[in-house]
Design a protein around this motif. Sequence first.
Motif, mmCIF file in Angstrom:
data_model
loop_
_atom_site.group_PDB
_atom_site.id
_atom_site.type_symbol
_atom_site.label_atom_id
_atom_site.label_comp_id
_atom_site.label_asym_id
_atom_site.label_seq_id
_atom_site.Cartn_x
_atom_site.Cartn_y
_atom_site.Cartn_z
ATOM 1 N N ASN A 1 0.864 -1.180 0.000
ATOM 2 C CA ASN A 1 0.000 0.000 0.000
ATOM 3 C C ASN A 1 0.904 1.234 0.000
ATOM 4 O OD1 ASN A 1 -2.345 -1.703 0.377
ATOM 5 N ND2 ASN A 1 -1.719 -1.883 2.536
ATOM 6 N N VAL A 2 0.878 1.978 -1.075
ATOM 7 C CA VAL A 2 1.879 3.027 -1.276
ATOM 8 C C VAL A 2 1.222 4.397 -1.348
ATOM 9 C CG1 VAL A 2 3.760 3.855 -2.741
ATOM 10 C CG2 VAL A 2 3.314 1.394 -2.554
ATOM 11 N N THR A 3 1.825 5.334 -0.624
ATOM 12 C CA THR A 3 1.451 6.743 -0.724
ATOM 13 C C THR A 3 2.680 7.524 -1.152
ATOM 14 O OG1 THR A 3 -0.150 6.487 1.071
ATOM 15 C CG2 THR A 3 0.485 8.734 0.473
ATOM 16 N N LEU A 4 2.526 8.325 -2.208
ATOM 17 C CA LEU A 4 3.623 9.132 -2.731
ATOM 18 C C LEU A 4 3.340 10.601 -2.432
ATOM 19 C CD1 LEU A 4 6.204 9.502 -4.468
ATOM 20 C CD2 LEU A 4 4.720 9.547 -6.473
ATOM 21 N N PHE A 5 4.274 11.227 -1.730
ATOM 22 C CA PHE A 5 4.142 12.641 -1.379
ATOM 23 C C PHE A 5 5.083 13.475 -2.242
ATOM 24 C CE2 PHE A 5 3.238 10.207 2.493
ATOM 25 C CZ PHE A 5 2.020 10.738 2.895
ATOM 26 N N GLU A 6 4.571 14.559 -2.785
ATOM 27 C CA GLU A 6 5.392 15.480 -3.575
ATOM 28 C C GLU A 6 5.070 16.916 -3.158
ATOM 29 O OE1 GLU A 6 7.608 17.751 -5.702
ATOM 30 O OE2 GLU A 6 7.957 15.588 -5.719
ATOM 31 N N ALA A 7 6.112 17.677 -2.837
ATOM 32 C CA ALA A 7 5.921 19.038 -2.347
ATOM 33 C C ALA A 7 5.416 19.984 -3.436
ATOM 34 C CB ALA A 7 7.228 19.566 -1.752
ATOM 35 N N LYS A 8 5.752 19.714 -4.689
ATOM 36 C CA LYS A 8 5.328 20.578 -5.787
ATOM 37 C C LYS A 8 4.012 20.083 -6.376
ATOM 38 C CE LYS A 8 10.046 21.978 -6.979
ATOM 39 N NZ LYS A 8 11.078 22.065 -8.049
ATOM 40 N N ASP A 9 3.552 20.786 -7.397
ATOM 41 C CA ASP A 9 2.274 20.418 -8.007
ATOM 42 C C ASP A 9 2.456 19.594 -9.271
ATOM 43 O OD1 ASP A 9 3.347 22.363 -9.595
ATOM 44 O OD2 ASP A 9 1.548 23.626 -9.674
ATOM 45 N N ILE A 10 3.607 18.971 -9.422
ATOM 46 C CA ILE A 10 3.903 18.197 -10.625
ATOM 47 C C ILE A 10 4.892 17.092 -10.279
ATOM 48 C CG2 ILE A 10 5.728 19.833 -11.248
ATOM 49 C CD1 ILE A 10 5.173 19.245 -14.178
#
Length: 721
Positions: free
Chosen positions: A425-434
């Motif tokens: 079960n994976v959650t990917l976090f990205e600080a930018k909008d792309i």
Amino acid sequence: MSARIDTASHNPSITIDATISTTDKNAHYPHLFEPLDLGFTTLKNRVVMGSMHTGLEDRFYNYGKLAAYFAERAKGGAAMMITGGISPNREGWLLPAGGTMNSKMDVRNHQKITKAAHKYDSKMIMQILHSGRYGYHPFVVSASPIKSPISPFKPRKMSIKNIEQTVNDFARSARLAKQAGYDGVEIMGSEGYLLNQFLSRHVNKRTDDYGGDIHNRMKFAVDVVKAVRAEAGEDFIILFRLSVIDLVTDGNIMDEVITVAKALEAAGVTIINTGIGWHEARVPTIVTSVPRAAFVDFTSEIKKHVSIPVMAANRINMPDTAENIIASGQADLVQMARPFLADPNWVNKAKNGEVDRINTCIACNQACLDHTFENKRSTCLVNPQACYETELVYKKVKKPKNVAVIGGGVAGMSAAHVAALRGHNVTLFEAKDILGGQFNYAKVIPGKEEFFETIRYYINELAHLGVEVKLNTKVDKALLEAGNFHHVIVATGVVPRCLKGKLEGTDLPQVMSYAELLSGQKSVGNTVAVIGAGGIGFDVSEYLTANHGQALDELGAEVLKDPTYRPKAQSVSEWREEWGVTADPDYQTEGGLIETGDITPVRQVYLIQRTKGRLGSGLNKTSGWVHRAHVKSHGVIQVSGAQYEKITNEGIWITNNQGQSQLLRVDSVVVCAGQESVVELMPNVGDAPDAQYHLIGGAKLAAELDAKRAIRDGAEVAAGI
């Protein structure tokens, strides 16, 4: 489409019928998935995996790994696959003790490959390659004793007896290949290897029966085909990889290529494959800046003069391009090599209309050809499993875990993809909008438009696998603890190294990082100084001087966030003019070369490095020379051994390599002075005891941007949790 074989002679007389039956017609790519009947056997579709030397061919103990590599591509739907080059004798080695087919022991090793391919109804072809003067060993031979620029060894001129024995060696290799279960062989006659060395005046300076006009120069190749056909029999596929454009001085003209093609057909060749250029040619043929299908019209010209199938090759990497080639009648088959490294399931995905899920080859060469020329095992930047199928295994997990991936660059997306593929079960976090990280800067470089495809692939795969992607999310310790994660993969990447406090004037508005330039945050004037001459410095210099492509201040940075957007790449005609390649498929200029067109760069650029010596010496082996040639032809002024003094409104002051203070009057300065890792999320010892932390990609090592290492880091960590 159908074919007919006249089995009463050695000459396969194949008639192509362009009509397609509606029975079992593929809804997505009907021409690409039409079978090709060769009379004694049928290819289930028109897609062939071309020859690539992986390094596994050269040692018998690696043939199990090689079999697994081919099995994946056969399972993925390839109609026919061709091995890397296998030598018919010691003189033909690419490397000392290279892969050969000349004994019963070789047969047993190769049976592992053919059995693996046949399990999935894929034809398996062994390429017989004699390196000639390209061999990297002291036994090299050639048509004439002329040293090649890519090997330190001067070749010995082959005697007539030596030539005749080599013909027999090719025939013996073909016979043994058939015993090993191969469906046929490909005779390598292009790219500047031995038979090509005889075919072309570029190397062949002989005055005997094997030199002079094209009828003599082709005698060796024709004799090889006749001997192979006689030894292997009628029910055996013979491909000949023919150089349709040499791209070297004293190379053949199209009339000569056609003469050879007709003679090969008469000698017993089943299919003519396309070869483009010699390895020593100073024209790029497969790097990412070469337009898609840039050479298919030369293949089409050959097709007009023979009745056997012809196969197009070089920079064909997506189904729409391949379908168009077959549908338009330019070729009967398409050969793709590196795209099968990138995605072994390319064919099945195309067949099922899942084009957006194809992991597209971006033609970077960084993990395939660069590895080959460094005597390393080949793999693929965008697919680290390639050639490591038995070692980098993505096993399904019995107990899924909660995995957080912090950072949506290629390292993070790779980790999230593999972890989800295995069932976590994976959650990917990205600080930018792309998503995309540093690839978002690379993709806007003219000639690197293929990098859009990698980002598209990961976005679609993550959605398909159910990865929860959270953009515009700044991760902190509290968020991670609330998520109850078992593993936290930190892929926060890098930021450009800042020179503030180290160089006076870096706070001026005309000074910017490469990230600010390539994201559209800032724009430049007509004269620009680029600080740092590594890979990014060269990319920025190309971005600033290229005459094709659209500037971000014209497009607007928002358009780059659209995963369906593709910038207009350089046209084939523009590219040929820039590199001096004829636009005439029926060319009568030697080697197909013409004078290069005049280039007026859109800006004046200074590319500066502190160390002395040639700029770009650390660029990749097989593509670096292309970048160096671009900046030279586009008038970039290269400055080495410079010390930066200060930046003012007048420009940048440097101390040149003669120790003199000098002002470079520029409107803008772009800093490409390296990167720094973003690692503030790594916990101290004792923090977050319920989660295991992993550091990958640029966050782990920011020495020089390395997407190959970043993607592999992500895959390896995710494969192990």
